[in-house]
Design an enzyme around this catalytic site. Structure first.
Site, PDB file in Angstrom:
ATOM      1  N   CYS A 143     -16.324   3.916   5.258  1.00  0.00           N
ATOM      2  CA  CYS A 143     -15.799   2.791   4.485  1.00  0.00           C
ATOM      3  C   CYS A 143     -15.992   1.516   5.276  1.00  0.00           C
ATOM      4  O   CYS A 143     -15.696   1.459   6.471  1.00  0.00           O
ATOM      5  CB  CYS A 143     -14.305   2.953   4.230  1.00  0.00           C
ATOM      6  SG  CYS A 143     -13.890   4.251   3.080  1.00  0.00           S
TER       7      CYS A 143
ATOM      8  N   CYS B  21     -12.782   9.379   5.626  1.00  0.00           N
ATOM      9  CA  CYS B  21     -11.657   9.569   4.708  1.00  0.00           C
ATOM     10  C   CYS B  21     -12.070  10.270   3.435  1.00  0.00           C
ATOM     11  O   CYS B  21     -11.241  10.569   2.585  1.00  0.00           O
ATOM     12  CB  CYS B  21     -10.968   8.245   4.407  1.00  0.00           C
ATOM     13  SG  CYS B  21     -11.844   7.211   3.243  1.00  0.00           S
TER      14      CYS B  21
ATOM     15  N   GLY C  79     -15.717 -22.353 -10.836  1.00  0.00           N
ATOM     16  CA  GLY C  79     -17.135 -22.191 -10.523  1.00  0.00           C
ATOM     17  C   GLY C  79     -17.823 -23.487 -10.143  1.00  0.00           C
ATOM     18  O   GLY C  79     -18.939 -23.470  -9.633  1.00  0.00           O
TER      19      GLY C  79
ATOM     20  N   CYS D 165     -17.243   8.799   2.134  1.00  0.00           N
ATOM     21  CA  CYS D 165     -16.947   8.281   3.466  1.00  0.00           C
ATOM     22  C   CYS D 165     -16.792   9.468   4.426  1.00  0.00           C
ATOM     23  O   CYS D 165     -16.104  10.441   4.129  1.00  0.00           O
ATOM     24  CB  CYS D 165     -15.668   7.466   3.427  1.00  0.00           C
ATOM     25  SG  CYS D 165     -15.059   7.007   5.066  1.00  0.00           S
TER      26      CYS D 165
ATOM     27  N   CYS E 274      -9.658   2.602   4.765  1.00  0.00           N
ATOM     28  CA  CYS E 274     -10.033   3.906   5.289  1.00  0.00           C
ATOM     29  C   CYS E 274      -8.879   4.492   6.110  1.00  0.00           C
ATOM     30  O   CYS E 274      -8.506   5.653   5.956  1.00  0.00           O
ATOM     31  CB  CYS E 274     -11.281   3.756   6.155  1.00  0.00           C
ATOM     32  SG  CYS E 274     -12.136   5.296   6.496  1.00  0.00           S
TER      33      CYS E 274
END
Lengths: 258, 288
Positions: free
Chosen positions: B262, B240, B29, B237, B268
């Site tokens: 997606c 899909c 970080g 979606c 997808c």
């Protein structure tokens, strides 16, 4: 029985490239006491204040603060994290210009809540409640909690700055010209407010100003500075009514009597 | 091929970038400054990500590049071609086959494994930047863990919008220490930051590299009474039928018609290949 001073300054000296800012200043401030520092422009008042608050590094001297846990400690010898922690918990600094002490792009509520969040408050509802409570205490309508300071008048900004500083329940407040640049009637209300807050919260405060009326109303003790030196100290009424030093006499006599 | 050193950067530069990456992995970080190079593409096109990818790449790697979830948009195509030309590495569009994945603003839906490295392109690495403009001050705030200001931003969100309105680049706290900007990924992707793979973040213009080692603790900041919510559009979606992937809204005509698909194109497609279909598949007008 002796009381430990909340703040004790010993021989504080600060020079700017050889020019004297303030020199050999020593005093003690006891809990609940309000100390006024007066003097003309350039007399080293603000230098002294900034040195005590840790904004400037003095050349020599000590600033002993009675911490909650360890008792009196020299704040100048503290590590920076410790000093900054003090700066956002036990200390408060009210700037002359509220723009220096506020975040102008953040709402009034956010400004007041910042100190709480800085010490770990993580509950939105509680933060907002105490922000609203503090706005009320400094006489700002609570329905302005989401307005930005830029939409406030100068006087309101100054009051907001005071709320933002006092929300964390500090024990020592540094104030730089708390009434500077305000019109007289607003000044009077401000002084009234400050006096009320200082007395009810039992705050200790150090107030730097060149306005003798301010110290007459607020300060228990007075310190007069000239060219970096402290020329006279004493109880406020004593210093103002019976000035001993030539400069203090001049200062007191130059106040216009209306 | 001989015209370029492997993966464009010279070896000394790669060495310098790798040192920054190692430091970043050692201090999760923390933003490590590095001497970012001019790349043959404009700032904002992923110069930081490209330098990091080039420095971790080996000739055996299989590279995938994602741009907002898609493999076939300008940014993805040009960077993929760049590595094909300068490193002659194998490329793929399949998340599972890739060993180095450079991404812009998305984390793949498919869970990543210990054999993979995910490289993020970062425009502004400093999470506190828009709250505190001074770099000297933000560095001090990181050093002293003074992160109250980050919550002031979330407070402002709630005060103004009634909820935490930050939807992308949602700040996280890494291993209870550094507050980090996860680059502009949707907050939906934040839970995926706790991953088995190595995640590297490169900001070219701002000259910073930071990293998340595998299995690092990453917590999205929030309030007790307004907890973090990795939300997404509330639809399946259209192609899909997936109900738990991040969706893009696509405007399809001038009459307010729209569809949700997606954002991860590879995910997808592979679902459709396996026989999953959504309400609008196959698309009308397309030969079935």
């Amino acid at each position: 029985m002796s009381v430990t001073p909340l703040l004790e300054v010993q021989n504080l000296t600060k020079t700017y490239n050889g020019r004297i800012g303030c020199q050999n200043v020593s005093f003690k401030l006891y809990p609940g006491e309000v100390m006024g520092i007066v003097g003309e422009s350039g007399s080293g008042k603000s230098t002294l204040l900034n040195c005590m608050a840790g904004h400037l590094a003095p050349d020599s001297g000590k600033v002993l603060f009675d911490t909650r846990v360890d008792g009196p400690r020299d704040t100048l010898a503290m590590s920076e994290p410790e000093r900054r922690m003090l700066g956002r918990t036990d200390w408060a600094f009210v700037h002359q210009n509220p723009r220096d002490g506020l975040r102008m792009r953040i709402s009034a509520g956010g400004n007041v809540g910042e100190r709480l969040m800085a010490v770990g408050a993580r509950h939105y509802g509680t933060i907002r409640d105490s922000a609203g409570d503090w706005l009320e205490r400094v006489e700002i309508a609570t329905d302005r909690i989401d307005d930005r300071p830029a939409q406030f008048s100068g006087g309101m900004q100054q009051r907001l700055q005071i709320a933002r500083n006092l929300v964390s329940g500090p024990r020592l407040v540094f104030m730089d010209e708390p009434t500077g640049g305000l019109e007289v009637s607003v000044q009077a209300r401000r002084l009234d407010l400050l006096r009320g807050l200082v007395r009810t919260m039992g705050l200790s405060a150090i107030i730097v100003t060149h306005d003798l009326a301010v110290v007459r109303l607020l300060a228990d003790r007075l310190m007069v500075m000239k060219s970096g030196d402290v020329v006279e100290t004493g109880l406020t009424d004593q210093v103002l009514d019976d000035p001993q030093h030539g400069y203090t006499q001049l200062l007191v006599s130059s106040v216009l009597q209306v | 091929m001989d015209d370029y050193n492997f993966a464009y950067l010279d070896e000394q530069t790669k060495r310098m970038v790798r040192r920054a990456i190692l430091k970043g992995l050692a201090v999760p970080g923390y933003q490590v400054p590095f001497a970012s190079r001019e790349m043959p593409m404009p700032y904002g096109w992923g110069t930081g990500g490209v330098q990091v990818s080039a420095s971790v790449m080996t000739p055996d790697d299989v590279v995938k590049v994602i741009d907002q979830g898609a493999d076939d948009t300008t940014n993805a195509v040009s960077i993929r071609k760049f590595f094909q030309k300068t490193a002659d590495v194998a490329v793929t569009e399949h998340t599972g086959e890739a060993t180095v994945i450079q991404t812009r603003h998305r984390v793949p839906e498919e869970l990543l494994t210990e054999n993979q490295i995910l490289v993020y392109q970062v425009p502004i690495p400093e999470p506190l930047r828009f709250l505190e403009p001074r770099e000297t001050e933000t560095r001090k705030m990181h050093a002293l863990e003074e992160y109250g200001l980050m919550h002031v931003k979330l407070y402002e969100d709630i005060a103004k919008h009634g909820a935490i309105a930050t939807a992308y680049a949602y700040p996280v706290k890494v291993e209870d220490r550094y507050v980090m900007d996860p680059s502009p990924i949707p907050k939906f992707d934040n839970p995926k930051l706790e991953s088995e793979c190595i995640q590297l973040f490169g900001a070219g213009r701002e000259q910073r590299i930071y990293a998340l080692p595998p299995y690092t603790k990453v917590v999205s900041l929030d309030f007790e009474d307004y907890p973090f919510d990795p939300s997404k559009a509330d639809h399946p979606c259209a192609l899909c039928g997936c109900t738990n992937s991040y969706l893009d809204e696509v405007i399809v005509d001038d009459d307010g018609g729209r569809m949700f698909v997606c954002s991860d194109t590879d995910y997808c497609e592979s679902r459709r290949k396996r026989g999953f279909t959504g309400p609008q598949f196959p698309l009308s007008g397309e030969a079935a």
